[in-house]
Design an enzyme around this catalytic site. Structure first.
Site: not given
Ligand code: PEP
Ligand code: MG
Length: 584
Positions: A206, A447, A471, A518
């Site tokens: 993140h 995910e 994820d 996403c």
């Molecule tokens: C993902 O896991 O691809 C996602 C978009 O969520 P995050 O990156 O916030 O875990």
């Molecule tokens: Mg995620």
């Protein structure tokens, strides 16, 4: 000029002032030049010798002086945050100030000094006692405040010892450090930092995602970089190739200027695509939305002409504040996003707190946080927090452009339970005559491999899917997204990940619901044609790369993409897939 090839060097550049090239893992694109601010965490070793009675007044003075310097630093940051667009950091700073100026705490420290402890020793002892007290609590939220005590203690000791810290990082500087937390990236953005180099970390962490969304160039996994670079050295970082030039020579600086000019021209060309549709050569439209982390990101979302947001990571609000926001604060935040986005949709993901978003103290300390109390699992255990968030979202949904997205779903039960909480909140609002969107769409993040494998059942109970490939890759391949040591194992083009994406898209089509992607894969130009060919409806991407992807969509046809996807699915190894995608 020396080229240090890859990760693992121990060469020192500190005495030589010649240009040195090092290579790391590119994690946030861009090309920047700036002065280095090297951050080396200092272990706290405190000598436990008692002080003499005539040293007591000066030790108390040292402690008071450090507290004043730190309070002033915080106050000045608070003033900046109030007037600027990053006002959400305010609450985090207020909490720090509250702890720092707590009368009981300062009395205890002064008493310990009067008993013969040095200022440093008294500080460590009292802060550690308070920390332990919090850690003993049964309430996980109280427990998590312990980390703030640690951070304040470290800063006070650093001030007493006159150590420089990243708080001195100025506009245009480049941070060189061992690792960085999401909260620190937010701070670096505040200070106008243009680049970050770390020794450890993963490209899908993140922290890296935040760096990309703030347009901060970042290279990670550069072993020993904190010993190779001196404070104040000039650095050029290329976030596309991962190459770092330490103390660049004249010709490198000239080459940098030429590349920057090209970059500017490229941006201008891409700018012409803003008003054009994201349509393939044979007319298939792919909806392009933006991933956003804060209301401030809305501006860049609008600049690139995204069709609303496909993912708002609402947990960043928690990370920034250091605690869960009140319903009023959330209402203000969601209302602002909904109004700014209108009539385009806003996809608010419920707090996905946990895993690598725990550095700020949320939620509890676990041995395997990525496999622990994260996302919907945490929220279903803390329905008080869940209900406040859902209430705030529902109250902000009057414009009917908000969608709710559920993170980390891995079973039908979790989906059912969450829908039940949403329905309960709706009933209460109806009784109170408070308007909201009764038909608010509910989406599920796919995910975990578990979610992908039961996508058919999930699709029958929700309104849309959003595939979180960050994820999904981490959990499918058992490869920690934050660990640079296994960066080569973390590969969203692995056939196992692609199969799960395919299953998810198929389930969505079977149930006539839309499917978005996403994760960071959506912003990977090499993935665009493959994803179109696999039947993806929407992509949600960090605004800074959205136009690149639009360009790519407009260059391919749906028909050739389907054939391309089929050819990729014929491949049996990651190597073959990479070759077909043109990555090697
Ligand atoms: C993902 O896991 O691809 C996602 C978009 O969520 P995050 O990156 O916030 O875990
Ligand atoms: Mg995620």
């Amino acid at each position: 000029m020396n080229l240090i090839n890859g990760i693992g060097t121990t060469l020192s550049n500190k005495e030589t002032k010649q240009e040195l090239l090092v290579k790391g893992i590119p994690s946030s694109p861009g090309l920047v030049l700036g002065r280095a601010v090297v951050v080396i965490p200092q272990p706290i070793f405190v000598i436990s010798e008692l002080i003499s009675s005539d040293e007591i007044p000066s030790e108390i003075e040292r402690y008071k002086n450090a507290t004043k310097i730190f309070s002033d630093e915080i106050r000045s940051l608070m003033t900046k945050s109030k007037s600027g667009k990053n006002r959400n950091i305010l609450n985090l700073l207020e909490t720090n100030l509250f702890i720092l100026e707590d009368q009981f705490l300062s009395d205890s420290i002064e008493n310990l000094i009067s008993d013969g402890l040095s200022a440093e020793m008294a500080l460590v002892q009292e802060f550690d006692t308070q920390k332990q007290f919090l850690l003993n609590s049964h309430d996980s939220l109280i427990k998590e405040r312990a980390i703030e005590f640690d951070q304040i203690k470290h800063r006070l000791i650093a001030i007493i010892r006159n150590q420089k810290t990243p708080l001195k990082a100025g506009k245009g500087s480049i941070i060189v450090c061992q690792s960085i937390t999401p909260a620190e990236v937010i701070k670096m953005h505040e200070f106008g930092v243009v680049g970050i180099i770390t020794e450890i970390g993963g490209i899908s962490s993140h922290s890296a995602i935040l760096a990309r969304s703030f347009d901060i160039t970042q290279v990670i996994g550069v072993k020993d970089i904190t010993s190779l670079v001196n404070n104040g050295d000039f650095l050029i970082i290329d976030g596309n190739t991962g190459i770092i030039q330490i103390n660049p020579v004249e010709e490198s600086l000239e080459a940098f200027t030429v590349k920057k000019k090209k970059e500017k021209e490229n941006k201008k060309t891409l700018g012409r695509l803003i008003r054009l549709p994201a349509t393939t050569l044979d007319g298939k439209e792919i909806i392009l939305r933006a991933n956003i982390n804060f209301p401030e990101d809305m501006e860049s979302m609008q600049t690139v002409g995204a069709y609303g947001t496909g993912l708002v990571r609402t947990e960043h609000f928690v990370v920034q504040k250091g605690k869960f926001p009140s319903i009023e604060e959330q209402l203000e935040w969601y209302d602002e996003i909904a109004h700014q986005c209108y009539p385009n949709p806003v996809t608010l993901r419920l707090f996905d707190i946990g895993s690598d978003k725990t550095a700020e103290g949320l939620p509890v300390h676990e041995n395997n946080p990525a496999l622990g109390l994260r996302g919907i699992r945490f929220l279903l255990q803390r329905t008080d927090i869940l209900k406040i968030q859902i209430n705030a979202i529902l109250r902000s949904s009057k414009l009917k452009n908000i969608r709710i997205l559920l993170p980390m779903i891995s079973s039908i039960e979790e989906l059912d339970q969450t829908i039940q909480v949403i329905d309960d909140c709706k009933s209460t609002l109806k009784v109170q005559n408070i308007p909201f969107d009764d038909m608010i769409p509910i989406g599920v993040m796919i995910e975990t491999p578990g979610a992908a494998l039961i996508a058919d059942e999930l699709a029958s109970k929700c309104d849309f899917f959003s595939i979180g490939t960050n994820d999904l890759t981490q959990y499918t391949l058992a490869a920690d997204r934050t660990n640079e040591l296994i960066a080569h194992n973390f590969d969203s083009f692995h056939p196992a990940v692609l199969k799960l994406i395919k299953m998810t898209i198929k389930a969505a089509k079977n149930h006539n619901i839309k499917v978005s992607l996403c994760g960071e894969m959506a912003g990977h130009a090499a993935a665009t044609s493959l994803l179109i060919g696999m039947g993806i409806d929407e992509l949600s991407i960090v605004p800074s790369i959205l136009l690149e992807i639009k360009k790519r969509i407009r260059e391919v046809s749906d028909e050739e993409s389907i054939a391309f996807a089929n050819a990729i699915f014929e491949c049996r190894s990651v190597f073959d897939i990479h070759k077909k995608l043109g990555l090697i």
